[in-house]
Design a protein around this motif. Structure first.
Motif, PDB file in Angstrom:
ATOM      1  N   GLU A  39      -0.182   2.336  -1.452  1.00  0.00           N
ATOM      2  CA  GLU A  39      -0.641   3.345  -2.408  1.00  0.00           C
ATOM      3  C   GLU A  39      -0.783   4.719  -1.764  1.00  0.00           C
ATOM      4  OE1 GLU A  39      -3.996   2.369  -4.781  1.00  0.00           O
ATOM      5  OE2 GLU A  39      -4.056   4.360  -5.678  1.00  0.00           O
ATOM      6  N   ASP A  40      -1.529   4.755  -0.627  1.00  0.00           N
ATOM      7  CA  ASP A  40      -1.737   6.089  -0.058  1.00  0.00           C
ATOM      8  C   ASP A  40      -0.468   6.611   0.583  1.00  0.00           C
ATOM      9  OD1 ASP A  40      -2.496   3.978   1.899  1.00  0.00           O
ATOM     10  OD2 ASP A  40      -2.639   5.711   3.242  1.00  0.00           O
ATOM     11  N   LEU A  41       0.385   5.702   1.032  1.00  0.00           N
ATOM     12  CA  LEU A  41       1.651   6.155   1.603  1.00  0.00           C
ATOM     13  C   LEU A  41       2.495   6.849   0.539  1.00  0.00           C
ATOM     14  CD1 LEU A  41       3.605   6.296   3.927  1.00  0.00           C
ATOM     15  CD2 LEU A  41       4.436   4.038   3.325  1.00  0.00           C
ATOM     16  N   ILE A  42       2.608   6.204  -0.604  1.00  0.00           N
ATOM     17  CA  ILE A  42       3.375   6.829  -1.682  1.00  0.00           C
ATOM     18  C   ILE A  42       2.728   8.144  -2.086  1.00  0.00           C
ATOM     19  CG2 ILE A  42       4.149   6.572  -4.076  1.00  0.00           C
ATOM     20  CD1 ILE A  42       4.361   3.563  -3.545  1.00  0.00           C
ATOM     21  N   GLY A  43       1.382   8.094  -2.122  1.00  0.00           N
ATOM     22  CA  GLY A  43       0.650   9.305  -2.470  1.00  0.00           C
ATOM     23  C   GLY A  43       0.975  10.449  -1.524  1.00  0.00           C
ATOM     24  N   ASP A  44       0.962  10.145  -0.218  1.00  0.00           N
ATOM     25  CA  ASP A  44       1.291  11.173   0.775  1.00  0.00           C
ATOM     26  C   ASP A  44       2.677  11.740   0.528  1.00  0.00           C
ATOM     27  OD1 ASP A  44      -1.109  10.661   1.862  1.00  0.00           O
ATOM     28  OD2 ASP A  44      -0.382   9.586   3.635  1.00  0.00           O
ATOM     29  N   LEU A  45       3.601  10.825   0.355  1.00  0.00           N
ATOM     30  CA  LEU A  45       4.981  11.283   0.151  1.00  0.00           C
ATOM     31  C   LEU A  45       5.087  12.137  -1.101  1.00  0.00           C
ATOM     32  CD1 LEU A  45       7.145   8.222   1.229  1.00  0.00           C
ATOM     33  CD2 LEU A  45       6.680  10.331   2.464  1.00  0.00           C
ATOM     34  N   ASN A  46       4.358  11.723  -2.139  1.00  0.00           N
ATOM     35  CA  ASN A  46       4.382  12.500  -3.376  1.00  0.00           C
ATOM     36  C   ASN A  46       3.862  13.920  -3.132  1.00  0.00           C
ATOM     37  OD1 ASN A  46       5.336  10.297  -4.650  1.00  0.00           O
ATOM     38  ND2 ASN A  46       3.439   9.788  -5.744  1.00  0.00           N
ATOM     39  N   GLU A  47       2.779  13.971  -2.371  1.00  0.00           N
ATOM     40  CA  GLU A  47       2.178  15.277  -2.108  1.00  0.00           C
ATOM     41  C   GLU A  47       3.169  16.181  -1.400  1.00  0.00           C
ATOM     42  OE1 GLU A  47      -1.762  14.793  -0.624  1.00  0.00           O
ATOM     43  OE2 GLU A  47      -1.949  16.921  -0.161  1.00  0.00           O
ATOM     44  N   SER A  52      -1.760  -3.064   0.998  1.00  0.00           N
ATOM     45  CA  SER A  52      -2.922  -2.247   1.423  1.00  0.00           C
ATOM     46  C   SER A  52      -2.499  -0.837   1.828  1.00  0.00           C
ATOM     47  CB  SER A  52      -3.629  -2.941   2.581  1.00  0.00           C
ATOM     48  OG  SER A  52      -2.710  -3.155   3.640  1.00  0.00           O
ATOM     49  N   LEU A  53      -1.262  -0.685   2.233  1.00  0.00           N
ATOM     50  CA  LEU A  53      -0.834   0.620   2.703  1.00  0.00           C
ATOM     51  C   LEU A  53      -0.032   1.398   1.683  1.00  0.00           C
ATOM     52  CD1 LEU A  53       0.326  -0.172   6.347  1.00  0.00           C
ATOM     53  CD2 LEU A  53      -1.738   0.990   5.625  1.00  0.00           C
ATOM     54  N   GLN A 111      10.275   5.061  -4.824  1.00  0.00           N
ATOM     55  CA  GLN A 111       8.886   4.593  -4.887  1.00  0.00           C
ATOM     56  C   GLN A 111       8.832   3.089  -4.982  1.00  0.00           C
ATOM     57  OE1 GLN A 111       6.014   6.397  -7.440  1.00  0.00           O
ATOM     58  NE2 GLN A 111       7.223   8.229  -7.698  1.00  0.00           N
TER      59      GLN A 111
END
Lengths: 886, 110
Positions: free
Chosen positions: A27-35, A24-25, A14
């Motif tokens: 947070e949601d990228l990490i979020g996606d990977l987490n999901e 800008s990218l 992470q």
């Protein structure tokens, strides 16, 4: 690991994403990977989920996700290099005097640093060409005798080498070298003197001396094999192949079994030829003690250890060997220790057994540190100038800083700006100091033949890199204090046009710097003066015999009789004698003497001389007289002339010289064991060794052709070059091969102390630099102070002060600083010399007050000129002109 | 004009974003595409395409609420822009026109 952690995505992955990803990218990228991760944990298990997560994290490293690196932004936005360079440049141009002082001072001082860097670099490139250099060690011998205490020699016995090879584990290869191979090589009617070592075949395995022709494994195996360097081979055989050819040396045939590349310049071992050690083993020339444990004077033992060898256990094995061998010895013990090959040149200074040919360069690290320290002082002095002047001028830049701060510059930026400025100045100074370096380099190298053989000071990219690094660090040191000082400036104060008085808050700091600077300068200059006087007094020292106009000619193996006959015919030669060595220049020749007690054997220094030697050199007899017999072989020598120390040491005839005549002693050396000799004369004590040795027991014996010869000729001539030419042509008659080698006694003594002359020259040079830099700094300060007090002075003048008062007022502070410096520097120099340095010279003359005061006077005169010129100018200024502008 | 033309995969992504209404974020788009087309759609590919479409001005995005499912990270929801709608309609009408020009007879011969 707790279970909860188990089901978390890997932390570092992470972090990795947020490091490279655009903010800008990320947070949601990490979020996606987490999901995906949590999904995978359920379907595939935590382990594979983690692996996938990591792979994905790496896969997302693409051009569109990666942001511009943070530090780049930082530099672009914050340092504003362009602006800084511009302001620095303007500032440099605005204050030409101060810029000149700063740049010139830094340049001069840095040239010393550059020389030192190149010098240290050269020293550290010694012996680096050996491939296994890391694993090669030399065996040192530590000899402990009841008389001399413990002394460490770089040499070791041949037996040591054999014992290590047989008994020590972890050894890959042992190579023994024997010093002293120097002979005339004959090929046809071509004669060439060659020098080198006797060596074991393993030598070529331990060291990297690439072989051009021949087999490195067998080249040095058989007796009478010789391996030549390329240069020696070319000299002897021209461009014909040398391999397999025969060379005549001392009427024996040697076979050339190999040609190796010339020994690199940076090698502590230097030779032209290697002869197989096995030659000596079957040669009658070999000394009787060839195989003895204590015969450690002439050989060098190098050991190549296996990789990962346990050095601690090896040392204890060496100790065990030494213990075992020492069992058979009385009054003396030999211990072994190892020194890494790379520490041979820059390392501990060891005792040198006399008469060796090998001159291994050695610089103790302490000496390097000492010179590094001295160079640092000079450099710091220039840095102080910079610090001092920039801070003194600070008020002129307050507006600029105030403005910068007001429009948003923070502390860090101001401080970076001033450091940048200092580094820029030091880089500019580097250019000048590099030119100085190029000028000074030949001066340093040609200062002494020793230095010429030691270093080249060649420029390599690495050295240049270090130059730049050095220059940057000098800039940082110089700019550090001003940078801190300016960064603390208060915006409101700066813009309010506050009185300059406030800025003088740091005045005690600056005064401190001036004191330190002048103290160091004074120490330098007085050290030079004291050292010079001491050096001269060493050269002019009364040695106890006369050396005036005596020319010593090394016979280089020739019988001196013929030559003496030739010289005797020259009218300019008023006296001639033979001796084995030239004393008082560091040479020594000795043997063991016993008197009544057969167990009390003492190393006594000797010189084998003929009947004319003592009279030629004006030795003073206390009792007895010259040699009576004229033996022609060493075995028949039966008379000895001793100095008072011999009587004292053995307590011969209760120390009474008259009674000692006729007493017998037993003397042993390489030319005869246990010879009984009668004392025929006693001379008063004189200096046999150099002046850093105490006077020790010395004996003169009659010279016989077995020992080396030096001819001592007393010369009285008005036309020295013509006389020397005559003597040289006489030499040519008896020896065509060897060049004429002669030196006046006084020259030889001067050369023997050349290290002191080098040190004095270097310190002299440094003190010259130190005084120039300090004077420039002082000048800058005086100019600044007088300028900023011009109005005050004018008002005082209007009120009735005269020029004398004003000069006193202006220079009072500076003179006080100088006096404080002198008060510190002079005692420090005096006590350092009297209690430390001169303790090594038991016969030194005490330090005189005049030498100390001469240095002080020189500094004071220069300083007063600096102060005087400016203050008088200020005091004479017309107050009307100055005050009109107000 | 290059900008208004969209590739096949881009078209699919845009349509999926439109179909998912308020739930259009990368993982959901990915799942939806996989189930609709039957091919395995990698997150990396979808992510890159979403990013490119946003750069082209065909998508708008905003961050939603943080959920526990994503380790406290917010979702980025996508919406079509007007130009995306135009591009999609344009693509569809081009296809429809072409379809209509194919006589039924032709099909039989293939």
């Amino acid at each position: 690991m707790n279970p909860q952690n188990q089901n978390q995505p890997p932390r570092w992955a992470q972090k990795f994403i947020s490091w490279y990803c655009k903010p800008s990218l990320s947070e949601d990228l990490i979020g996606d990977l987490n999901e995906y991760f949590y999904r995978n944990v359920h379907t595939l298990g935590p382990r594979r989920a983690k692996v996938i997560y990591i792979i994905d994290a790496i896969k997302f490293l693409r051009s569109y996700t990666v942001g511009t690196p943070h530090f780049l932004n930082h530099i672009i936005n914050h340092i504003m290099i362009g602006s800084y360079i511009k302001t620095s440049g303007r500032n440099l141009m605005r204050n030409k005097l101060f810029s000149l002082i700063n740049i010139a001072g830094l340049a001069i001082s840095m040239s010393v640093g550059l020389l030192l860097i190149a010098f240290v670099f050269d020293l550290h490139s010694y012996d680096r060409f050996h491939e296994d250099g890391e694993r090669i060690y030399r065996v040192n011998s530590i000899q402990t005798t009841t008389a001399d205490g413990s002394r460490k020699f770089p040499s070791a016995s041949i037996k040591t080498g054999r014992l290590i090879r047989e008994n020590v584990s972890g050894v890959e290869e042992v190579a023994v070298l024997r010093d002293g191979f120097a002979a005339d090589a004959e090929v046809g009617d071509h004669i060439l003197p060659v020098r080198g070592f006797w060596a074991e075949p393993s030598l070529l395995n331990v060291f990297t001396f690439p072989m051009l022709e021949g087999n490195p494994h067998t080249a040095l195996r058989d007796p009478y094999s010789i391996v030549l360097t390329e240069l020696a081979a070319t000299k002897l055989f021209g461009y014909e192949p040398a391999l397999g050819k025969a060379i005549r040396i001392n009427s024996s045939e040697y076979l050339v079994t190999g040609v190796i590349k010339d020994v690199p310049f940076f090698s502590h071992l230097t030779f032209e030829a290697l002869v197989s050690l096995s030659t000596l083993e079957r040669n009658s020339e070999a000394a009787a003690d060839f195989e003895e444990w204590t015969a450690m004077w002439q050989n060098y033992v190098y050991v190549l250890f296996q990789e990962n060898a346990d050095m601690v256990s090896i040392q204890s094995q060496l100790n065990a060997i030494a213990e075992n061998e020492n069992l058979g010895l009385e009054h003396t013990a030999v211990h072994l220790n190892l020194i890494p090959l790379h520490d041979v040149v820059v390392g501990e200074k060891l005792h040198r057994s006399e008469g060796l040919h090998m001159m291994s360069p050695n610089i103790p690290p302490k000496l390097l540190w000492a010179f590094g320290g001295l160079a640092l002082i000079v450099i710091l002095s220039a840095c102080f100038n910079y610090t001092n002047l920039s801070m003194a001028r600070s008020m002129r830049r307050f507006k600029e800083i105030g403005l910068r701060k007001a429009i948003g510059a923070n502390k860090n930026q101001v401080w970076q700006q001033f450091l940048t400025e200092a580094v820029m100045i030091s880089l500019a100074a580097l250019l000048i100091s590099f030119l100085l370096f190029l000028v000074l380099r030949p001066q340093l190298i040609y200062m002494a033949p020793e230095l010429q053989q030691l270093v080249k000071l060649k420029l390599t990219p690495v050295v240049i890199f270090y130059f730049i690094l050095f220059s940057i660090s000098v800039g940082i040191i110089a700019g550090f204090m001003p940078a801190i000082f300016f960064s603390k400036v208060n915006v409101i104060d700066a813009l309010k046009n506050s009185s300059p008085l406030k800025i003088f808050k740091k005045v005690s700091f600056r005064r401190g710097l001036v004191i330190v600077q002048y103290t160091l300068t004074l120490i330098f200059i007085t050290t030079t003066a004291v050292g010079y006087v001491q050096y001269k007094s060493i050269l002019a020292f009364d040695l106890g015999f006369n050396t005036e106009n005596i020319l010593n000619i090394d016979m280089q193996g020739n019988n001196p009789d013929l030559f003496i006959k030739e010289l005797g015919e020259l009218p300019e030669v008023s006296g001639l004698s033979r001796s084995t060595i030239v004393t008082n220049v560091g040479n020594a020749w000795g043997g063991f003497m016993k008197y009544s007690n057969p167990l009390d054997s003492v190393l006594v220094m000797t010189n084998e001389v003929d009947e004319n030697y003592l009279a030629l050199h004006d030795y003073a007899f206390i009792a007895g007289g010259n040699f009576i017999t004229r033996p022609t072989e060493a075995k028949a020598v039966s008379e000895v002339i001793v100095n008072q120390q011999v009587l004292k040491r053995f307590d011969i005839a209760n120390n009474d010289p008259e009674q000692a005549i006729g007493k017998e002693i037993i003397f042993s050396n390489a030319h005869g064991n246990g010879r009984v000799m009668t004392i025929v004369g006693v001379i008063s004590d004189f200096h046999y060794g150099k002046l850093d040795n105490l006077i020790e027991p010395v004996a003169f014996m009659y010279w016989t052709p077995e020992v080396p010869a030096t001819v001592n000729a007393k010369i009285q001539s008005n036309d020295m070059p013509a006389t020397m030419a005559k003597i040289e042509s006489a030499w040519k008659k008896i020896d065509r091969v060897h060049p004429f080698k002669a030196k006046f006694y006084e020259e030889a003594i001067e050369e023997a102390y050349s290290e002191f002359s080098i040190v004095i020259k270097l310190i002299g040079f440094l003190s010259f630099l130190a005084i120039s830099i300090a004077s420039m700094g002082l000048f800058g300060m005086v100019v600044f102070t007088t300028e900023s007090r011009l109005r005050e002075i004018s008002i005082r003048k209007v009120m009735g002060a005269n020029s004398g008062n004003l000069v006193y007022l202006l220079s009072r502070d500076f003179l006080l600083l100088l006096l404080i410096s002198a008060g510190i520097a002079l005692p420090v120099t005096y006590f350092t010399f009297e209690n430390t340095i001169l303790n090594n010279f038991p016969y030194h003359t005490p330090v005189q007050l005049t030498e100390l005061l001469v240095g002080l006077l020189a500094v004071m005169v220069i300083a007063c000129m600096m102060i005087g010129s400016q203050t008088i100018k200020a005091a004479r200024a017309n107050p009307a002109v100055v005050l009109k502008s107000e | 004009m290059k900008g208004t033309n969209i590739g096949e995969f881009e078209e699919l992504v845009l349509l999926t974003v439109a179909a998912l209404l308020d739930e259009a974020y990368s993982v959901a788009i990915c799942d939806e595409l996989s189930s609709q087309t039957g091919r395995t759609v990698k997150l990396g590919v979808v992510h890159a395409v979403l990013n490119r479409l946003e750069e082209k001005g065909l998508l708008d995005s905003h961050l939603g609420e943080a959920t526990k499912m994503r380790g406290g990270k917010r979702k980025r929801f996508y919406q079509l822009t007007i130009s995306a709608k135009e591009a999609l309609v344009n693509t569809k009408s081009v296809r429809d026109q072409l379809w209509e020009r194919i006589p039924t007879l032709t099909w039989k011969n293939i």
